[in-house]
Design a protein around this motif. Structure first.
Motif, PDB file in Angstrom:
ATOM      1  N   GLY A  65       0.761  -1.228   0.000  1.00 48.28           N
ATOM      2  CA  GLY A  65       0.000   0.000   0.000  1.00 48.28           C
ATOM      3  C   GLY A  65       0.794   1.281   0.000  1.00 48.28           C
ATOM      4  O   GLY A  65       0.223   2.345   0.141  1.00 48.28           O
ATOM      5  N   THR A  90      -2.996  -7.373  -5.097  1.00 49.22           N
ATOM      6  CA  THR A  90      -2.754  -6.334  -4.100  1.00 49.22           C
ATOM      7  C   THR A  90      -3.417  -6.662  -2.777  1.00 49.22           C
ATOM      8  O   THR A  90      -4.503  -7.246  -2.742  1.00 49.22           O
ATOM      9  CB  THR A  90      -3.244  -4.961  -4.612  1.00 49.22           C
ATOM     10  N   ALA A  92      -3.738  -4.044  -0.586  1.00 54.54           N
ATOM     11  CA  ALA A  92      -4.289  -2.747  -0.182  1.00 54.54           C
ATOM     12  C   ALA A  92      -5.102  -2.206  -1.342  1.00 54.54           C
ATOM     13  O   ALA A  92      -4.663  -2.267  -2.498  1.00 54.54           O
ATOM     14  CB  ALA A  92      -3.156  -1.783   0.175  1.00 54.54           C
ATOM     15  N   HIS A  93      -6.286  -1.679  -1.058  1.00 54.20           N
ATOM     16  CA  HIS A  93      -7.137  -1.174  -2.132  1.00 54.20           C
ATOM     17  C   HIS A  93      -6.404  -0.060  -2.872  1.00 54.20           C
ATOM     18  O   HIS A  93      -5.994   0.939  -2.258  1.00 54.20           O
ATOM     19  CB  HIS A  93      -8.451  -0.640  -1.570  1.00 54.20           C
ATOM     20  N   PRO A  94      -6.206  -0.195  -4.173  1.00 53.32           N
ATOM     21  CA  PRO A  94      -5.438   0.821  -4.904  1.00 53.32           C
ATOM     22  C   PRO A  94      -6.037   2.220  -4.802  1.00 53.32           C
ATOM     23  O   PRO A  94      -5.300   3.213  -4.897  1.00 53.32           O
ATOM     24  CB  PRO A  94      -5.465   0.313  -6.346  1.00 53.32           C
ATOM     25  N   ARG A  96      -6.906   3.726  -2.344  1.00 49.09           N
ATOM     26  CA  ARG A  96      -6.423   4.425  -1.151  1.00 49.09           C
ATOM     27  C   ARG A  96      -4.969   4.869  -1.298  1.00 49.09           C
ATOM     28  O   ARG A  96      -4.420   5.481  -0.381  1.00 49.09           O
ATOM     29  CB  ARG A  96      -6.557   3.523   0.078  1.00 49.09           C
ATOM     30  N   LEU A  97      -4.337   4.533  -2.411  1.00 50.31           N
ATOM     31  CA  LEU A  97      -2.972   4.985  -2.629  1.00 50.31           C
ATOM     32  C   LEU A  97      -2.941   6.498  -2.811  1.00 50.31           C
ATOM     33  O   LEU A  97      -3.913   7.103  -3.278  1.00 50.31           O
ATOM     34  CB  LEU A  97      -2.381   4.316  -3.872  1.00 50.31           C
ATOM     35  N   TRP A 105      -0.195   3.358 -10.119  1.00 49.93           N
ATOM     36  CA  TRP A 105      -1.336   2.440 -10.287  1.00 49.93           C
ATOM     37  C   TRP A 105      -2.186   2.857 -11.477  1.00 49.93           C
ATOM     38  O   TRP A 105      -2.548   2.027 -12.323  1.00 49.93           O
ATOM     39  CB  TRP A 105      -2.167   2.403  -9.004  1.00 49.93           C
TER      40      TRP A 105
END
Length: 501
Positions: A65, A90, A92-94, A96-97, A105
């Motif tokens: 993340g 992944t 971590a939810h992209p 939230r990047l 991404w």
């Protein structure tokens, strides 16, 4: 199987904080966009991957993340552009990047890269796994889904799937090299901007595989100004320190080592120390040992001058000629050894201390600026009044603490021996192998360092070069016949060749 030869690595090793500062200065003071650095990291990783595994066509990228994940997305985009089949899993939810990682991404998705929630099954048919899960900021144990993902990567690696780690294997502490719960075991790690200390200490070497370095174009001034946590010692100065001798040189020009040790039953320790000193070029070597041992040692190695002694003042004629003392191999801690230890610690010549000399020093601490201490972790623990586990948990700090308490130079032996002195970063000796965990290896190291001191090297230089010669000789000896059954005396012919660059 790796097919590429990595470029020589920098010798300077840095903490994660120092590398982050290099990154910040490159961006804020020198105007290099962060996304440019991230793109360069991806390019360097792809170049290393294709050089090591040119036939790989199916690559699975596992992303976390942060910016490490951003590197992973760049890698995925570039690999897809090269015609490879790429999947990104992944944790971590992209969405939230943030910042550069979010841009990486978006660019990967725009280029057609498939991104999905990580599942272990995505690793099943991969030729190479790219570990872009966790970066250098990790400070606590990995748990839950993150630990499960690392375990899945390691299970695939155990089945023969190659693994490339981005900057550092996930789960490895960037400074100490400690495994934080669980950590990826990689075949290849590509480290950026500055080499991370944790790749080379603790559990780092066992998890990092081969290490490739990319400075990402960070300004040389930025990298030169970064604090150095330790230096990799590679023996690069060997040709200068062991220059060819003048044609008219004679034995008196190359020093005289006096070995003091070999209590009853331990004649071999003193002999191996003396022979190692001679093999690295000391002009003369004397051995002061129990009288009962003198004949046997002289018969086995007639080039050594053997003197049987039973009282400390019998050392005086030998001290009058000696330029260096090697104190401790087979010395024992009984009355004979204690008396010789006390006497020898008061001489004017520089000393190399090992074995029971270190145990006696722990009982009666004192300081000198001209000695070299060569403890293994157990002896270091006694010298510092702590535990072996504490020594191993912070080998660099422990070596520095030995110097702070006792003076001189400390060589903390073990996997990745550490050589510490007061006025320079510790040196790491990365040569050596597990086969060297056998009796007598420390005696040979003591003689090697003493022999170099006798030839005029300063204590720190003799300790660094001696530890490197010893470890490298161990690797050459292991290459001859394997690690199991490796004996300390197997190093001696290799020491001689290495001492003649």
């Amino acid at each position: 199987m790796s097919t590429a030869h990595a470029d020589p690595l920098p010798t300077a090793l840095h903490t994660a904080a120092a590398v982050r500062e290099m990154d910040r200065r490159s961006i804020e003071e020198h105007g290099i966009p962060g996304y440019t650095l991230m793109t360069r990291a991806g390019e360097a990783s792809v170049a290393a991957l294709l050089a090591h595994w040119p036939l790989a066509t199916r690559i699975s990228v596992v992303c976390g993340g942060g910016n490490n994940a951003g590197d992973g997305y760049v890698i995925a985009r570039l690999l897809r552009a090269s015609g490879r089949s790429v999947r990104v899993g992944t944790l971590a939810h992209p969405g939230r990047l943030a910042g550069d990682a979010a841009q990486a991404w978006r660019d990967a998705v725009a280029a057609g890269v498939s991104v999905a929630t990580f599942e272990a099954a995505q690793l099943d048919d991969a030729h190479v796994i790219v570990d872009a899960l966790l970066g250098t900021g990790l400070e606590r144990a990995v748990t839950g889904d993150w630990a499960a993902a690392i375990d899945a990567v390691n299970a695939a690696h155990a089945r023969g799937v190659a693994v490339l780690a981005v900057d550092i294997p996930s789960g490895l502490h960037a400074d100490s090299g400690a495994v934080l719960g669980t950590a990826v075991t990689a075949d290849l790690t590509v480290s950026f901007i500055g080499l991370k200390l944790g790749l080379f200490v603790g559990d780092g070497p066992g998890h990092s595989g081969a290490v490739v370095f990319a400075d990402l174009g960070a300004p040389a001034a930025v990298r030169a100004a970064a604090p150095v946590a330790a230096e990799r010692y590679t023996g690069a100065d060997r040709g200068v320190l062991l220059a060819p001798r003048p044609r008219a040189a004679h034995k008196g020009d190359h020093g005289h080592v006096l070995v003091v040790g070999g209590d009853s039953g331990y004649a071999g320790a003193a002999r191996m120390t003396g022979e190692a000193a001679a093999r690295v070029g000391a002009g003369l070597v004397s051995v002061a040992t129990r009288a009962a041992h003198a004949g046997a040692i002289a018969a086995a190695r007639p080039e050594l001058m053997i003197r049987g002694i039973e009282a400390p003042d019998e050392l005086d004629p030998l001290l009058a000629r000696a330029s260096v003392l090697a104190l401790g191999p087979g010395l024992g801690q009984h009355a004979w050894g204690r008396a010789l230890f006390e006497y020898a610690c008061g001489v004017a010549q520089p000393l190399v201390l090992d074995a029971d000399a270190l145990n006696l020093l722990a009982q009666t601490p004192r300081r000198r600026t001209d000695w070299v201490l060569t403890p293994h972790p157990g002896e270091a623990a006694r010298l510092l009044g702590t535990t072996t586990a504490a020594i191993q948990a912070d080998r660099l700090g422990s070596a520095r603490a030995l110097v702070a308490r006792y003076g001189g130079v400390a060589v903390l032996k073990g996997a990745g021996s550490v050589v510490a002195q007061a006025d320079a970063p510790p040196a790491l000796i990365l040569a050596g192998n597990p086969g060297m965990g056998s009796g007598g290896m420390g005696d040979v190291l003591t003689g090697t360092i003493a022999g170099l001191l006798a030839q005029g090297l300063a204590p720190a230089a003799a300790a660094r070069l001696g530890a490197w010669l010893h470890a490298t000789a161990g690797d050459l000896a292991a290459a001859d016949g394997g690690q199991r059954g490796l004996l300390a005396t197997d190093l001696l012919p290799h020491l001689r060749r290495l001492a003649n660059p």
